[in-house]
Design a protein around this motif. Structure first.
Motif, mmCIF file in Angstrom:
data_model
loop_
_atom_site.group_PDB
_atom_site.id
_atom_site.type_symbol
_atom_site.label_atom_id
_atom_site.label_comp_id
_atom_site.label_asym_id
_atom_site.label_seq_id
_atom_site.Cartn_x
_atom_site.Cartn_y
_atom_site.Cartn_z
ATOM 1 N N LEU A 28 -0.608 -29.038 -22.085
ATOM 2 C CA LEU A 28 -1.853 -28.965 -22.846
ATOM 3 C C LEU A 28 -3.061 -28.873 -21.923
ATOM 4 N N LEU A 29 -3.098 -29.692 -20.885
ATOM 5 C CA LEU A 29 -4.229 -29.654 -19.961
ATOM 6 C C LEU A 29 -4.300 -28.310 -19.245
ATOM 7 N N THR A 30 -3.148 -27.746 -18.908
ATOM 8 C CA THR A 30 -3.123 -26.426 -18.277
ATOM 9 C C THR A 30 -3.699 -25.366 -19.210
ATOM 10 N N ALA A 31 -3.342 -25.447 -20.487
ATOM 11 C CA ALA A 31 -3.890 -24.493 -21.459
ATOM 12 C C ALA A 31 -5.409 -24.578 -21.504
ATOM 13 N N PHE A 32 -5.937 -25.789 -21.433
ATOM 14 C CA PHE A 32 -7.394 -25.953 -21.450
ATOM 15 C C PHE A 32 -8.043 -25.354 -20.202
ATOM 16 N N VAL A 33 -7.534 -25.697 -19.019
ATOM 17 C CA VAL A 33 -8.211 -25.253 -17.797
ATOM 18 C C VAL A 33 -8.109 -23.746 -17.610
ATOM 19 N N GLN A 34 -7.118 -23.121 -18.225
ATOM 20 C CA GLN A 34 -6.996 -21.673 -18.123
ATOM 21 C C GLN A 34 -7.848 -20.941 -19.161
ATOM 22 N N HIS A 35 -8.509 -21.706 -20.030
ATOM 23 C CA HIS A 35 -9.394 -21.106 -21.038
ATOM 24 C C HIS A 35 -10.710 -21.887 -21.095
ATOM 25 N N PRO A 36 -11.436 -21.960 -19.980
ATOM 26 C CA PRO A 36 -12.677 -22.745 -19.958
ATOM 27 C C PRO A 36 -13.750 -22.157 -20.871
ATOM 28 N N HIS A 37 -14.510 -23.044 -21.487
ATOM 29 C CA HIS A 37 -15.648 -22.675 -22.340
ATOM 30 C C HIS A 37 -15.243 -21.891 -23.595
ATOM 31 N N ARG A 38 -13.952 -21.786 -23.850
ATOM 32 C CA ARG A 38 -13.504 -21.027 -25.017
ATOM 33 C C ARG A 38 -12.995 -21.997 -26.089
ATOM 34 N N GLY B 132 -0.411 -21.612 -7.119
ATOM 35 C CA GLY B 132 -1.305 -22.245 -6.169
ATOM 36 C C GLY B 132 -2.603 -22.727 -6.761
ATOM 37 N N GLY B 133 -2.765 -22.627 -8.078
ATOM 38 C CA GLY B 133 -4.022 -23.010 -8.693
ATOM 39 C C GLY B 133 -4.245 -24.505 -8.665
ATOM 40 N N SER B 134 -5.468 -24.899 -8.337
ATOM 41 C CA SER B 134 -5.840 -26.307 -8.337
ATOM 42 C C SER B 134 -7.218 -26.423 -8.963
ATOM 43 N N PHE B 135 -7.366 -27.358 -9.892
ATOM 44 C CA PHE B 135 -8.609 -27.502 -10.629
ATOM 45 C C PHE B 135 -9.140 -28.923 -10.494
ATOM 46 N N TRP B 136 -10.452 -29.029 -10.315
ATOM 47 C CA TRP B 136 -11.112 -30.329 -10.340
ATOM 48 C C TRP B 136 -11.764 -30.513 -11.698
ATOM 49 N N ILE B 137 -11.474 -31.643 -12.315
ATOM 50 C CA ILE B 137 -12.087 -32.016 -13.586
ATOM 51 C C ILE B 137 -12.789 -33.338 -13.323
ATOM 52 N N GLY B 138 -14.064 -33.254 -12.995
ATOM 53 C CA GLY B 138 -14.749 -34.455 -12.546
ATOM 54 C C GLY B 138 -14.120 -34.939 -11.252
ATOM 55 N N GLU B 139 -13.634 -36.173 -11.245
ATOM 56 C CA GLU B 139 -12.998 -36.741 -10.057
ATOM 57 C C GLU B 139 -11.476 -36.625 -10.104
ATOM 58 N N THR B 140 -10.969 -35.875 -11.080
ATOM 59 C CA THR B 140 -9.530 -35.720 -11.257
ATOM 60 C C THR B 140 -9.105 -34.321 -10.839
ATOM 61 N N VAL C 81 -12.746 -27.630 -26.982
ATOM 62 C CA VAL C 81 -13.160 -26.716 -25.925
ATOM 63 C C VAL C 81 -13.199 -27.483 -24.605
ATOM 64 N N PHE C 82 -12.737 -26.827 -23.538
ATOM 65 C CA PHE C 82 -12.777 -27.415 -22.204
ATOM 66 C C PHE C 82 -14.072 -27.000 -21.515
ATOM 67 N N VAL C 83 -14.865 -27.997 -21.117
ATOM 68 C CA VAL C 83 -16.146 -27.762 -20.453
ATOM 69 C C VAL C 83 -16.027 -28.292 -19.022
ATOM 70 N N PRO C 84 -15.767 -27.412 -18.038
ATOM 71 C CA PRO C 84 -15.486 -27.869 -16.673
ATOM 72 C C PRO C 84 -16.597 -28.698 -16.042
ATOM 73 N N ASP C 85 -17.860 -28.358 -16.335
ATOM 74 C CA ASP C 85 -18.955 -29.080 -15.693
ATOM 75 C C ASP C 85 -19.347 -30.343 -16.441
ATOM 76 N N GLY C 86 -18.711 -30.588 -17.580
ATOM 77 C CA GLY C 86 -18.974 -31.814 -18.320
ATOM 78 C C GLY C 86 -20.301 -31.843 -19.042
ATOM 79 N N GLN C 87 -20.963 -30.690 -19.146
ATOM 80 C CA GLN C 87 -22.244 -30.643 -19.841
ATOM 81 C C GLN C 87 -22.016 -30.577 -21.350
ATOM 82 N N THR C 88 -22.921 -31.171 -22.104
ATOM 83 C CA THR C 88 -22.802 -31.155 -23.560
ATOM 84 C C THR C 88 -22.908 -29.734 -24.066
#
Length: 241
Positions: free
Chosen positions: A168-178, A135-143, A231-238
């Motif tokens: 690949l995208l799932t691997a990123f969102v499950q490991h944010p900021h890492r 049931g997981g749903s992730f927002w990446i910006g407007e996506t 690294v996946f940065v959910p908030d899009g900050q540098t």
């Protein structure tokens, strides 16, 4: 009893087609063979397999042309491409066009069977070594990435995403900021036993960036960690450091 997975083998080498048909058939797959990309595209108008094993270099409509037509039409059919040994450029081009995985000739049939199983597993149950969150749903910006329905959309409009890109995208969102090395990303998205050139991950990351980044040339969400990986940065900050 579940139906066997349908595998289509597309290769202009008759001996190779027969070898793979016999071996994959023994592994429980339902196998159909074709000699070129034209036959593949024509048959797809009437039937659909679970995965295509596609030789890159063929006379007439070659594998790369067939793959490009599939992806241009928004078709996310899993494709495992076969390339000549040592032809890194062919592998990169194939991945850029949306192949889910590749295998260089010559290879052992059991190695191909293992790759097929890995791609089908990613399609059916997500990245090996990193279970999907129900049931997981992730927002990446407007996506929006939905792990349950295995879909990607922007403003309600579906975005075509291949099996490999989704994993690949799932691997990123499950490991944010890492920060994740290329080798770790391969393990998370393709499984620990996948023998894949780590540099091919750069191509896959580039494709995923085109799906989610407002400006893929200046990525906000999938940022490069120089000398290491991404690294996946959910908030899009540098990211600093």
């Amino acid at each position: 009893m579940s139906k066997p997975h349908r595998i289509w083998v597309v290769d202009d080498d008759a001996e190779m087609r027969q070898l793979l048909q016999d071996y994959l058939g023994e592994q429980g797959y339902e196998v159909r063979c074709m000699a070129d990309g034209r036959q593949l595209l024509a048959r797809l108008d009437h039937q659909r397999p679970d995965l295509v094993v596609l030789d890159l270099m063929m006379p007439g409509v070659d594998g790369l042309t067939a793959l490009r037509r599939l992806r241009d039409d928004g078709d996310d059919l899993p494709v495992l491409m076969l390339t000549a040994k040592g032809e890194a450029v062919d592998r990169i081009i194939g991945l850029e066009q949306g192949a889910d995985d590749y295998l260089a000739k010559p290879f052992l049939p059991r190695e191909l069977a293992a790759r097929i199983e890995a791609v089908l597993r990613r399609r059916g149950s997500g990245p090996a070594g990193s279970p999907l969150m129900a049931g997981g749903s992730f927002w990446i910006g407007e996506t929006q990435l939905d792990l349950e329905t295995r879909t990607l959309q922007r403003h309600g409009t579906p975005i075509t995403i291949t099996t490999g890109e989704f994993a690949l995208l799932t691997a990123f969102v499950q490991h944010p900021h890492r920060p994740l090395s290329r080798e770790r990303l391969i393990e998370l998205s393709r499984g620990p036993d996948c023998d894949t050139d780590s540099r091919s991950m750069d191509v896959q990351v580039s494709r995923v960036r085109k799906l989610i980044e407002p400006d893929p040339a200046r990525p906000r969400y999938l940022q490069t960690v120089w000398g290491y990986g991404y690294v996946f940065v959910p908030d899009g900050q540098t990211r600093k450091g």
